[in-house]
Design a protein around this motif. Structure first.
Motif, PDB file in Angstrom:
ATOM      1  N   THR A   8      41.191  42.942  30.194  1.00 12.85           N
ATOM      2  CA  THR A   8      42.567  42.382  30.571  1.00 12.85           C
ATOM      3  C   THR A   8      43.383  41.870  29.718  1.00 12.85           C
ATOM      4  N   LEU A  27      46.648  37.654  36.241  1.00  9.81           N
ATOM      5  CA  LEU A  27      46.067  39.014  36.507  1.00  9.81           C
ATOM      6  C   LEU A  27      45.314  38.895  37.777  1.00  9.81           C
ATOM      7  N   VAL A  41      42.499  41.513  39.342  1.00 10.74           N
ATOM      8  CA  VAL A  41      41.692  42.956  39.180  1.00 10.74           C
ATOM      9  C   VAL A  41      40.939  43.225  40.399  1.00 10.74           C
ATOM     10  N   ILE A  46      45.376  46.468  38.702  1.00 10.88           N
ATOM     11  CA  ILE A  46      45.847  45.174  38.294  1.00 10.88           C
ATOM     12  C   ILE A  46      47.175  44.692  38.738  1.00 10.88           C
TER      13      ILE A  46
END
Length: 91
Positions: free
Chosen positions: A36, A61, A63, A82
């Motif tokens: 990431t 972020l 995921v 994402i």
């Protein structure tokens, strides 16, 4: 980088990230070892206007709809989704 396997991930941009990048959704090919943190650097390279946002404020972020704690790295897999979620101010 011949021989480096690539995967495709789907990016979703929200709020200021969407405004600065000019896209709400896109796909990216990244090395199969990409995490990431590396992905965020690649996104900023592709969309330079995001650099001011990412450098000044902690960008979250998610995921596959799971929010990642700040600073946590996750190795991405083929087809991962994402979301780039900048901080939202309010009061």
């Amino acid at each position: 980088m011949s021989g480096t396997k690539e995967i495709t991930v789907r990016l979703l941009m929200f709020a200021a990230a969407r405004e600065l990048s000019g896209v709400s959704e896109t796909t990216m090919k990244v090395p199969s070892s990409c995490d990431t943190e590396a992905l965020l650097a690649m996104v900023v390279k592709q969309y330079p206007k995001l650099s001011s946002l990412v450098e000044q404020l902690p960008t979250v972020l998610a995921v596959n709809k799971n929010m990642m704690p700040l600073g946590e790295k996750v190795v991405l897999k083929e087809g991962d989704e994402i979301a780039v979620i900048p901080p939202i101010s309010g009061g």
